[in-house]
Design an enzyme around this catalytic site. Structure first.
Site, PDB file in Angstrom:
ATOM      1  CB  THR A   1      -0.861  -0.130   1.165  1.00 18.06           C
ATOM      2  OG1 THR A   1      -1.724   1.183   1.043  1.00 18.06           O
ATOM      3  CG2 THR A   1      -0.185  -0.069   2.470  1.00 18.06           C
TER       4      THR A   1
ATOM      5  CD  GLU B   1      -1.690  -0.282   6.165  1.00 19.26           C
ATOM      6  OE1 GLU B   1      -2.969  -0.383   5.733  1.00 19.26           O
ATOM      7  OE2 GLU B   1      -1.014   0.427   5.868  1.00 19.26           O
TER       8      GLU B   1
ATOM      9  CE  LYS C   1      -8.178   4.397  -0.782  1.00 17.26           C
ATOM     10  NZ  LYS C   1      -8.580   3.376  -0.103  1.00 17.26           N
TER      11      LYS C   1
ATOM     12  CD1 TRP D   1      -3.642   3.746  -0.746  1.00 16.29           C
ATOM     13  CD2 TRP D   1      -4.434   5.774  -0.236  1.00 16.29           C
ATOM     14  NE1 TRP D   1      -4.246   3.604   0.262  1.00 16.29           N
ATOM     15  CE2 TRP D   1      -4.817   4.683   0.774  1.00 16.29           C
ATOM     16  CE3 TRP D   1      -4.865   7.167   0.177  1.00 16.29           C
ATOM     17  CZ2 TRP D   1      -5.655   5.183   1.596  1.00 16.29           C
ATOM     18  CZ3 TRP D   1      -5.508   7.564   1.109  1.00 16.29           C
ATOM     19  CH2 TRP D   1      -5.997   6.522   2.077  1.00 16.29           C
TER      20      TRP D   1
HETATM   21  P1  AMP Z   1      -6.396   0.843   1.589  1.00 13.23           P
HETATM   22  O1  AMP Z   1      -5.479   0.431   2.516  1.00 13.23           O
HETATM   23  O2  AMP Z   1      -5.942   1.488   0.214  1.00 13.23           O
HETATM   24  O3  AMP Z   1      -7.837   0.090   1.499  1.00 13.23           O
HETATM   25  O4  AMP Z   1      -6.933   2.469   2.195  1.00 13.23           O
HETATM   26  C1  AMP Z   1      -7.553   2.547   3.674  1.00 13.23           C
HETATM   27  C2  AMP Z   1      -7.707   3.768   3.838  1.00 13.23           C
HETATM   28  O5  AMP Z   1      -8.950   4.326   2.898  1.00 13.23           O
HETATM   29  C3  AMP Z   1      -8.436   4.177   5.098  1.00 13.23           C
HETATM   30  O6  AMP Z   1      -7.335   4.285   6.160  1.00 13.23           O
HETATM   31  C4  AMP Z   1      -9.171   5.345   4.922  1.00 13.23           C
HETATM   32  O7  AMP Z   1      -8.358   6.560   5.128  1.00 13.23           O
HETATM   33  C5  AMP Z   1      -9.863   5.130   3.721  1.00 13.23           C
HETATM   34  N1  AMP Z   1     -10.999   4.613   3.740  1.00 13.23           N
HETATM   35  C6  AMP Z   1     -11.488   3.180   3.504  1.00 13.23           C
HETATM   36  N2  AMP Z   1     -12.923   3.210   3.686  1.00 13.23           N
HETATM   37  C7  AMP Z   1     -13.142   4.226   3.769  1.00 13.23           C
HETATM   38  C8  AMP Z   1     -14.785   4.779   4.086  1.00 13.23           C
HETATM   39  N3  AMP Z   1     -15.755   4.075   4.030  1.00 13.23           N
HETATM   40  N4  AMP Z   1     -14.962   6.067   4.318  1.00 13.23           N
HETATM   41  C9  AMP Z   1     -13.593   6.869   4.554  1.00 13.23           C
HETATM   42  N5  AMP Z   1     -12.356   6.480   4.083  1.00 13.23           N
HETATM   43  C10 AMP Z   1     -12.286   5.145   4.100  1.00 13.23           C
END
Ligand code: AMP
Length: 540
Positions: free
Chosen positions: A185, A329, A440, A445
């Site tokens: 990530t 994670e 995002k 990302w």
């Molecule tokens: P990833 O590891 O790429 O899946 O990203 C995880 C991150 O995405 C989280 O720590 C949040 O910052 C953001 N995220 C994931 N789901 C949500 C959601 N439903 N609402 C707001 N932010 C989210």
């Protein structure tokens, strides 16, 4: 006194063995890169997984080897998930949307031995292979007739590896904490960071997903994972679907609203999983056609915050929206917002309001909110703080990256998510901000700091900052704000050109704004908070 029950290690191969035995006729339907639609069942897939496992053994794959994939959602990718980790090796899924630099870092850092690639992504491999380990072998995920005329030497064909192999495999025994999967990530600084899943964490995650989302995950339901297999194991669907008996409909690479509508309509998809941007595209198509795809009734949306208008648009057409939150994670599921029975009778508007929350925790994930000093904050629905999590499906460190690992755990071992949130008395989580310096966009990302470092290398730039601005389609897009040196006048095109040499096109800022001086915090850092307030909707 110890309990006296048997201890059988939790193993990923048992999920598909169970699915094939208990739900043999449940389907896996895939839109293939070859251009057609492929249909199979869990029973037949299990046989091919065994053949693939024999093939991997023949190629010398051993326990702990990292075997990479660069592929869309499809049945061969699914087979790799099981054959690789079932053999004791590690299935390393690579995100094809990463920049060349990041992808090269990842392949070298993971020291992958084999790379399985969809025909679509062969050009990426051709371009980058020279920078990857010399002994990395490439397998193209197709049959002999569709092998591309690639300028690559020594390339293997997926179907050749399976051909003629026995249709059962004696899955090896190993401890349940054996590594099974690897997914990188983006970091706020520098290089991507790897999360190394174990058999135990993956099986527990599949079990808790089935318990948490029984309306979506059950026999007879047809589920569309638009969330990619290269992103946190498609939220665990390849594991939870066979466990629950649900069928999987893999969309391949065509993820626009029209293609998804047609596929869902044809295949009578009940439950669709993915990021908000994808569902905006589908909703446009639904509006144009004036109807839902046949059989559609359930939407799991996460990866970024789902807006009120998105939730409302689906709910008013009778589709249950489940807003979920999680992280790479965390395997990834942390919370989900299917409403408890007591709230289902609320008036429509109140229900939609509720569903904007990221919902309540899943079993096995604990959450706490702390202030800047690390002091726990009340779960009163109005006090925000840094969100920390712990549990059996949460990572303990980044793969071979002690530097990145040392800043993200507190003294009690809780993992710092980088999200800022409130939790209310009913246990509902509300993500309010992000403390990590990342953007995002469409579920992917973009590192502000990476962009800033590149822009700072321009001789005419005194200082700069990249912030996220809200975007109706992509959720967030990057805006570059530049303070030029007194004697210089860097141009927007020059700066974007500089960035374009180093980052993927979709990561480029949508706009560049020049300011006389960037606002600073008391400690002399650029105040992104001030910039976000000053440019709430980009350069307007
Ligand atoms: P990833 O590891 O790429 O899946 O990203 C995880 C991150 O995405 C989280 O720590 C949040 O910052 C953001 N995220 C994931 N789901 C949500 C959601 N439903 N609402 C707001 N932010 C989210």
């Amino acid at each position: 006194m110890k309990g006296m029950m048997m201890h059988r290690p939790l193993k990923i191969a048992d999920l598909i063995a169970f699915g094939a035995e208990t739900y043999p006729a449940s389907e896996i339907v895939s839109v293939r890169t070859e251009g057609d639609v492929h249909r199979t069942t869990y029973r037949d897939t299990y046989r091919r997984i065994a053949q693939l496992a024999h093939g991997l053994k023949g190629l010398g794959v051993g326990e702990g080897d990292r075997i990479a994939t660069l592929a869309w959602n499809g049945y061969r990718h699914f087979e790799l998930y099981y054959a690789i980790s079932g053999s004791g090796a590690v299935c390393h899924t690579i995100n094809p949307r990463l920049s060349a630099e990041q992808m090269t870092y990842i392949v070298n850092h993971a020291r992958d031995r084999l790379l399985f690639v969809d025909t679509t992504f062969v050009p990426i491999v051709e371009k980058l292979r020279g920078q990857w380990p010399e002994d990395l072998r490439i397998v193209v995920m197709t049959d002999r007739a569709h092998m591309p005329d690639a300028e690559l030497e020594d390339v293997l064909c997926y179907e050749d590896i399976l051909a003629g192999q026995p249709e059962d495999f004696d899955w090896p025994d190993f401890p349940e904490d054996q590594a099974a999967g690897l997914c990188y990530t983006s970091g706020t600084t520098g290089n991507p960071k790897g999360t190394l899943y174990s058999h135990r964490s993956t099986v527990l995650h599949a079990l808790s997903s089935c318990v948490t989302l029984p309306g979506s995950l059950r026999e007879g339901n047809r589920i569309l994972p638009v969330v990619p297999l290269f992103h946190v194991n498609a939220w665990g669907l390849p594991y939870s679907a066979p466990l629950s008996g649900a069928s999987l409909i893999f969309p391949g690479g065509a993820l626009d609203g029209k293609s998804l509508f047609d596929l869902m309509d044809r295949e009578k998809v009940f439950s669709a999983w993915g990021v908000p941007t994808v569902w905006l595209g589908l909703m446009n198509e639904i509006r144009q056609r004036g109807r839902l795809p046949q059989g559609f009734g359930d939407l799991v949306v996460g990866g970024s915050a789902a807006t009120r208008s998105l939730i409302e648009a689906f709910e008013e057409r009778g589709v249950n929206v489940c807003h979920a939150w999680g992280m790479t994670e965390m395997s990834p599921l942390g919370t989900q917002c299917n409403l408890p029975q007591a709230m289902t009778d609320l008036p429509f508007n109140e229900r939609v309001d509720r569903k904007q929350s990221q919902g309540r925790r899943v079993f096995g994930v604990e959450m706490k909110i702390v202030d800047d000093m690390g002091m726990p904050q009340p779960h009163d629905g109005k006090t925000p703080g840094h969100l920390y999590v712990r549990g059996n499906t949460v990572t303990t460190a980044y793969y071979e990256d002690p530097e990145a690992s040392c800043n993200v755990f507190d003294a009690e071992g809780w993992f710092r998510t980088g999200d800022v949130a409130m939790i209310d008395r009913d246990g509902f989580l509300f993500i309010t901000d992000r403390s990590k310096d990342l953007i995002k966009s469409g579920g992917e990302w973009i590192s502000s700091l990476d962009l800033e470092n590149i822009v700072m290398s321009h001789p005419g730039v005194a200082n700069c900052a990249v912030i996220a601005v809200p975007d109706p389609k992509w959720d967030e897009r990057p805006l570059l704000i530049v303070e030029a040196r007194e004697d210089a006048q860097p141009q927007k095109e020059e700066l974007l050109g500089l960035l374009a040499e180093r980052v993927a096109k979709w990561q480029l800022p949508d706009d560049v704004v020049f300011v006389d001086a960037l606002p600073l915090t008391a400690t002399g850092k650029v105040s992104k908070l001030t910039l976000r307030q000053r440019f709430p909707a980009g350069n307007v």
